[in-house]
Design a protein around this motif. Structure first.
Motif, PDB file in Angstrom:
ATOM      1  N   ARG A  16       0.933  -1.208   0.045  1.00  0.00           N
ATOM      2  CA  ARG A  16      -0.035  -0.051  -0.014  1.00  0.00           C
ATOM      3  C   ARG A  16       0.916   1.209   0.006  1.00  0.00           C
ATOM      4  N   SER A  17       2.018   1.374   0.845  1.00  0.00           N
ATOM      5  CA  SER A  17       2.699   2.380   0.761  1.00  0.00           C
ATOM      6  C   SER A  17       3.318   2.686  -0.528  1.00  0.00           C
ATOM      7  N   ASP A  18       3.740   1.512  -1.439  1.00  0.00           N
ATOM      8  CA  ASP A  18       4.337   1.724  -2.629  1.00  0.00           C
ATOM      9  C   ASP A  18       3.290   2.173  -3.712  1.00  0.00           C
ATOM     10  N   GLU A  19       1.934   1.597  -3.521  1.00  0.00           N
ATOM     11  CA  GLU A  19       0.776   2.291  -4.324  1.00  0.00           C
ATOM     12  C   GLU A  19       0.690   3.571  -4.285  1.00  0.00           C
ATOM     13  N   LEU A  20       0.626   4.092  -3.073  1.00  0.00           N
ATOM     14  CA  LEU A  20       0.361   5.444  -2.734  1.00  0.00           C
ATOM     15  C   LEU A  20       1.588   6.456  -3.024  1.00  0.00           C
ATOM     16  N   PHE A  26       1.955  10.220  -3.958  1.00  0.00           N
ATOM     17  CA  PHE A  26       1.524  10.930  -2.536  1.00  0.00           C
ATOM     18  C   PHE A  26       2.787  11.541  -1.911  1.00  0.00           C
ATOM     19  N   SER A  27       2.677  12.273  -1.020  1.00  0.00           N
ATOM     20  CA  SER A  27       3.807  12.861  -0.303  1.00  0.00           C
ATOM     21  C   SER A  27       3.735  11.620   0.912  1.00  0.00           C
ATOM     22  N   CYS A  28       5.166  11.635   1.462  1.00  0.00           N
ATOM     23  CA  CYS A  28       5.358  10.679   2.562  1.00  0.00           C
ATOM     24  C   CYS A  28       4.288  10.711   3.670  1.00  0.00           C
ATOM     25  N   GLY A  29       4.056  12.119   4.106  1.00  0.00           N
ATOM     26  CA  GLY A  29       2.992  12.268   5.249  1.00  0.00           C
ATOM     27  C   GLY A  29       1.526  11.688   4.573  1.00  0.00           C
ATOM     28  N   MET A  30       1.166  11.920   3.696  1.00  0.00           N
ATOM     29  CA  MET A  30      -0.068  11.564   3.210  1.00  0.00           C
ATOM     30  C   MET A  30      -0.208  10.067   2.956  1.00  0.00           C
ATOM     31  N   THR A  31       0.944   9.563   2.733  1.00  0.00           N
ATOM     32  CA  THR A  31       1.178   8.027   2.514  1.00  0.00           C
ATOM     33  C   THR A  31       1.031   7.277   3.927  1.00  0.00           C
ATOM     34  N   MET A  32       1.654   8.010   4.850  1.00  0.00           N
ATOM     35  CA  MET A  32       1.661   7.255   6.102  1.00  0.00           C
ATOM     36  C   MET A  32       0.083   7.623   6.587  1.00  0.00           C
ATOM     37  N   LEU A  33      -0.579   8.748   6.545  1.00  0.00           N
ATOM     38  CA  LEU A  33      -1.760   8.809   6.981  1.00  0.00           C
ATOM     39  C   LEU A  33      -2.780   7.855   6.346  1.00  0.00           C
ATOM     40  N   TYR A  34      -2.712   7.531   5.087  1.00  0.00           N
ATOM     41  CA  TYR A  34      -3.729   6.772   4.551  1.00  0.00           C
ATOM     42  C   TYR A  34      -3.538   5.289   5.161  1.00  0.00           C
ATOM     43  N   CYS A  35      -1.888   4.835   5.096  1.00  0.00           N
ATOM     44  CA  CYS A  35      -1.842   3.463   5.469  1.00  0.00           C
ATOM     45  C   CYS A  35      -2.437   3.372   6.766  1.00  0.00           C
ATOM     46  N   MET A  36      -2.230   4.038   7.739  1.00  0.00           N
ATOM     47  CA  MET A  36      -2.563   4.202   9.090  1.00  0.00           C
ATOM     48  C   MET A  36      -4.070   4.031   9.273  1.00  0.00           C
ATOM     49  N   SER A  37      -4.552   4.873   8.585  1.00  0.00           N
ATOM     50  CA  SER A  37      -6.212   4.860   8.539  1.00  0.00           C
ATOM     51  C   SER A  37      -6.681   3.764   7.968  1.00  0.00           C
ATOM     52  N   MET A  56       2.284  19.614   4.278  1.00  0.00           N
ATOM     53  CA  MET A  56       3.536  19.149   3.672  1.00  0.00           C
ATOM     54  C   MET A  56       3.929  20.115   2.481  1.00  0.00           C
ATOM     55  N   GLU A  57       3.114  20.880   2.087  1.00  0.00           N
ATOM     56  CA  GLU A  57       3.463  21.867   0.843  1.00  0.00           C
ATOM     57  C   GLU A  57       4.773  22.773   1.340  1.00  0.00           C
ATOM     58  N   HIS A  58       5.062  22.726   2.544  1.00  0.00           N
ATOM     59  CA  HIS A  58       6.103  23.750   2.638  1.00  0.00           C
ATOM     60  C   HIS A  58       7.183  23.126   2.932  1.00  0.00           C
ATOM     61  N   ARG A  59       7.379  21.941   2.473  1.00  0.00           N
ATOM     62  CA  ARG A  59       8.799  21.111   2.608  1.00  0.00           C
ATOM     63  C   ARG A  59      10.075  21.435   2.214  1.00  0.00           C
ATOM     64  N   GLY A  66       7.862  14.663   6.978  1.00  0.00           N
ATOM     65  CA  GLY A  66       6.455  14.360   6.729  1.00  0.00           C
ATOM     66  C   GLY A  66       5.915  12.987   7.326  1.00  0.00           C
ATOM     67  N   LEU A  67       6.898  11.999   7.391  1.00  0.00           N
ATOM     68  CA  LEU A  67       6.495  10.732   8.041  1.00  0.00           C
ATOM     69  C   LEU A  67       6.188  10.923   9.543  1.00  0.00           C
ATOM     70  N   TYR A  68       6.911  11.903  10.245  1.00  0.00           N
ATOM     71  CA  TYR A  68       6.564  11.871  11.569  1.00  0.00           C
ATOM     72  C   TYR A  68       5.514  12.674  11.727  1.00  0.00           C
TER      73      TYR A  68
END
Length: 158
Positions: A16-20, A26-37, A56-59, A66-68
């Motif tokens: 799933r993290s690879d797909e997202l 997706f950003s790393c943070g968005m990937t994290m949030l979706y996977c946990m959800s 995330m967009e002020h990276r 973003g993962l954190y």
């Protein structure tokens, strides 16, 4: 990692993290949030996703990874669903911060990634880091649940 995740959960999160991250870019943070959800079956409101996009967009400032940030946001959602009060959430997020720093040596994107984003670098530069972070957060959260089950108390008691 303490290895609270099953082999099936690990496989699901890797895929799933690879797909997202790679498939949908997706950003790393968005990937994290979706996977946990998805793993913990706690749906996300669109407003939460919009807020994370803003974070995330002020990276280019390269402060917190973003993962954190995505993991902390999910811990807030998870804790609310379990009835945690603010002191409990603070305790858990501090514990997670220590685990994250142990795994990566820092909470800062700049340190973890090794410098600023460059326009010509590929998106996949962070793919292994994203997968590792997703597994770390999932294992941490599942470990919270396992520890409570072993002590035979409910989340509401915390």
């Amino acid at each position: 990692m303490a290895n609270y995740l099953t082999a099936e959960e690990i496989e699901f999160l890797k895929k799933r993290s690879d797909e997202l991250f790679m498939g949908k870019t997706f950003s790393c943070g968005m990937t994290m949030l979706y996977c946990m959800s998805e793993l913990f079956k706690l749906p996300l409101d669109q407003q939460v996703l919009d807020a994370l996009n803003g974070i995330m967009e002020h990276r280019d400032y390269r402060m917190q990874c973003g993962l954190y940030k995505g993991a902390l946001m999910f811990l807030g959602i998870y804790g609310a669903a379990k009835g945690w009060d603010r002191p409990k959430l603070n305790e858990v997020t501090k514990d997670f911060a220590a685990k994250f720093e142990e795994a990566y040596g820092s909470q800062k994107c700049y340190d973890i990634r090794g410098g600023k984003f460059q326009p010509t670098e590929p998106h996949d530069k962070c793919a292994p880091t994203t997968e590792k972070g997703v597994l770390l957060a999932a294992d941490f959260i599942k470990g919270l649940k396992e520890e409570l089950n072993n002590r035979q108390i409910t989340f509401k008691e915390l």
